[in-house]
Design a protein around this motif. Structure first.
Motif, PDB file in Angstrom:
ATOM      1  N   ALA A  13     -32.457 -61.697  40.974  1.00 35.71           N
ATOM      2  CA  ALA A  13     -32.720 -62.837  40.086  1.00 35.71           C
ATOM      3  C   ALA A  13     -33.204 -64.050  40.872  1.00 35.71           C
ATOM      4  N   VAL A  14     -32.751 -64.167  42.120  1.00 36.57           N
ATOM      5  CA  VAL A  14     -33.189 -65.273  42.986  1.00 36.57           C
ATOM      6  C   VAL A  14     -34.572 -64.992  43.576  1.00 36.57           C
ATOM      7  N   VAL A  15     -34.814 -63.736  43.983  1.00 40.04           N
ATOM      8  CA  VAL A  15     -36.048 -63.381  44.696  1.00 40.04           C
ATOM      9  C   VAL A  15     -37.238 -63.172  43.760  1.00 40.04           C
ATOM     10  N   LEU A 112     -39.495 -65.053  55.292  1.00 37.98           N
ATOM     11  CA  LEU A 112     -39.613 -65.400  53.876  1.00 37.98           C
ATOM     12  C   LEU A 112     -39.517 -66.914  53.685  1.00 37.98           C
ATOM     13  N   VAL A 113     -38.557 -67.535  54.339  1.00 38.87           N
ATOM     14  CA  VAL A 113     -38.379 -68.992  54.229  1.00 38.87           C
ATOM     15  C   VAL A 113     -39.575 -69.722  54.845  1.00 38.87           C
ATOM     16  N   GLN A 119     -46.454 -72.171  52.086  1.00 40.68           N
ATOM     17  CA  GLN A 119     -47.040 -72.132  50.745  1.00 40.68           C
ATOM     18  C   GLN A 119     -46.932 -73.490  50.056  1.00 40.68           C
ATOM     19  N   LEU A 120     -45.793 -74.146  50.212  1.00 39.91           N
ATOM     20  CA  LEU A 120     -45.564 -75.453  49.595  1.00 39.91           C
ATOM     21  C   LEU A 120     -46.472 -76.519  50.205  1.00 39.91           C
ATOM     22  N   LEU A 207     -38.378 -75.408  44.913  1.00 46.09           N
ATOM     23  CA  LEU A 207     -37.133 -74.744  44.499  1.00 46.09           C
ATOM     24  C   LEU A 207     -36.780 -73.592  45.428  1.00 46.09           C
ATOM     25  N   MET A 208     -37.800 -72.985  46.029  1.00 41.89           N
ATOM     26  CA  MET A 208     -37.567 -71.791  46.843  1.00 41.89           C
ATOM     27  C   MET A 208     -37.145 -72.118  48.276  1.00 41.89           C
ATOM     28  N   LEU A 209     -37.130 -73.398  48.611  1.00 41.29           N
ATOM     29  CA  LEU A 209     -36.547 -73.772  49.897  1.00 41.29           C
ATOM     30  C   LEU A 209     -35.058 -73.411  49.928  1.00 41.29           C
TER      31      LEU A 209
END
Length: 489
Positions: A13-15, A112-113, A119-120, A207-209
């Motif tokens: 759900a997070v990924v 991933l991080v 990307q941001l 948000l994905m940070l």
């Protein structure tokens, strides 16, 4: 930690939302650089592409601004929009290769991080710069990061989900991409300035940070890299969340590590890309599978962009076609279970091929019918893409599975790099893009006839298994000699 439990579901759900910006960034060119009507502003009496025309006036009734109107990407510079998308797709390819190797070396979570941060920053940067070529460079970096999030997140999900559920989750993983494609039309409808749209699609990555804290490292990676303590910690957390016993985990893992070390062959080595082509049957299967990945890359992204050129309201066209992808992806789950990988892929490629070829026989003025047929073609590709992912994973033997899927994925990116130019060929001849987008999937469907069915068969482990799997060999029975396929018994 079990095959599937609350821990697995929470991690997914997070990924899974990572796939939203994947879809937004890959498809946004439809709205960032659409075809717009324009006339010569410096001298209205001149043809708009006359050599003496030095400035242009753009129709802003649909789009307030686009990269086309801001940087005059018209006439001799018209192909620069397509080139920018081709460079973007090349970035996806580079990102898959670079971050794939980083994930093997440093684990799944750190790359991933890092990919999310790139990307941001590059996505937001592309919304504020004033030069077309800097825009292209920043979009390329966004693509590299996007390719990185795709490969690391998919590997992480497949490594934590139990074998019983991998088939289902490999398809569910694609659904946020479909929803991303659908919501892109909504964003673009309300944000008619291209800079505002680019910013809105990019800032979501903030948000994905949180992945630095929320996403666990793959326990499989920790174990295989020798970090037994790290693997035990993650497994105990997962087991607790899934209401399973944790008291024997450390002992079990340590015993398994010793056993694995003791039984490991001294000359064990990983396969390489050349092993995919050394033997005749393996070579043929690799070529047929890679061509079908090329089909998916070309037809999926090409048809999606073609719909943007098809006439009628672009927002409605994209929304309808994207909305149809979701049932296509869900249908894929049923079809692969009920009919196997082979029949599913043949059906979906044929569906796309026939629907796209039909457009060549429909008048260009019938935009609603053209969009309808193209949307059916996109449904076919939304079935094909998840199918080739799983099909390739089951077809390539374990020793070259990663390099096999990586090679096939790279071929798919070449297809997506060509797609913008094929979609734009309507300016040469109206029937040309749908004919190409129709014929290529039909050739792909023909190639699948030569591939063995993999559903229900043990995964090939060695190169010898890979060569023999699906090979027709003589077998003597009570009625004489008959042909059977290896891997089916």
């Amino acid at each position: 930690m079990g095959q599937l439990g609350w821990w697995h579901i929470l991690v997914c759900a997070v990924v899974f939302p990572l796939k939203f910006p994947v879809a937004w960034h890959q498809m946004s060119i439809i709205f960032l650089g659409p075809s717009v009507n324009y006339t010569c502003a410096s001298d209205p009496s001149l043809d708009r592409c006359d050599s003496e025309c030095t400035s242009w006036s753009y129709d802003n009734s649909t789009f307030a601004t686009t990269i086309t109107s801001e940087w005059d990407l018209v006439c001799g510079n018209a192909n620069l929009v397509k080139l920018s998308q081709t460079i973007f797709m090349f970035g996806i390819l580079v990102g898959g290769v670079v971050f794939g190797s980083l994930a093997d070396k440093y684990g799944r979570r750190p790359p991933l991080v890092i990919a999310v941060i790139i990307q941001l920053v590059s996505g937001v940067g592309a919304a504020v710069i004033g030069s077309f070529w800097i825009f292209v460079v920043l979009r390329f970096l966004t693509a590299v990061a996007t390719g990185g999030t795709m490969v690391t997140s998919f590997v992480l999900v497949m490594e934590i989900i139990g074998p019983k559920w991998r088939e289902l989750f490999s398809v569910l993983y694609q659904i946020p991409f479909n929803l991303g494609h659908l919501t892109l039309a909504g964003f673009a409808y309300f944000l008619r300035e291209w800079r505002e749209l680019q910013f809105a699609l990019s800032i979501f990555s903030v948000l994905m940070l949180s992945y630095y804290w929320l996403v666990p490292e793959s326990p499989r990676y920790l174990f295989t890299s020798g970090n037994i303590d790290g693997a035990v910690t993650v497994l105990e957390q997962a087991a607790k969340r899934n209401n399973l016993h944790t008291d024997t985990i450390r002992n079990d893992i340590e015993q398994y590590a010793k056993e694995k070390s003791r039984n490991a062959p001294a000359n064990a080595s990983k396969g390489n890309v050349l092993d995919l082509f050394r033997t005749p049957n393996m070579r043929a299967k690799t070529l047929y599978m890679c061509f079908n990945w090329f089909v998916c890359g070309l037809a999926f992204f090409g048809v999606a962009q073609y719909i943007g050129h098809a006439g009628g309201d672009i927002y409605t066209n994209v929304a309808i076609s994207a909305a149809l992808e979701l049932p296509g992806t869900l249908l894929c789950i049923y079809m692969m279970k009920a009919y196997g990988r082979k029949k599913t892929l043949i059906f979906s490629n044929t569906l796309t091929g026939i629907s796209m070829l039909a457009i060549a026989f429909v008048p260009s003025t019938a935009s609603a019918l053209n969009v309808g047929l193209a949307s059916v073609g996109l449904v076919g590709m939304s079935i094909s893409f998840p199918t080739v992912y799983l099909y390739a994973g089951e077809l390539f033997p374990t020793v070259v599975r990663n390099v096999g899927i990586g090679t096939a994925s790279m071929i798919a990116r070449f297809g997506s790099m060509i797609a913008p130019f094929v979609a734009g060929m309507g300016s040469i001849a109206y029937w040309l893009p749908p004919c190409i987008f129709g014929l290529v999937p039909l050739v792909g469907a023909f190639c699948v006839f030569f591939l063995p069915e993999t559903q229900g068969h043990p995964l090939p482990e060695t190169l010898e298994d890979g060569e023999n799997f699906g090979k027709r060999v003589p077998a003597t029975g009570t009625n004489g000699t008959a042909n059977v396929e290896n891997g089916k018994h």
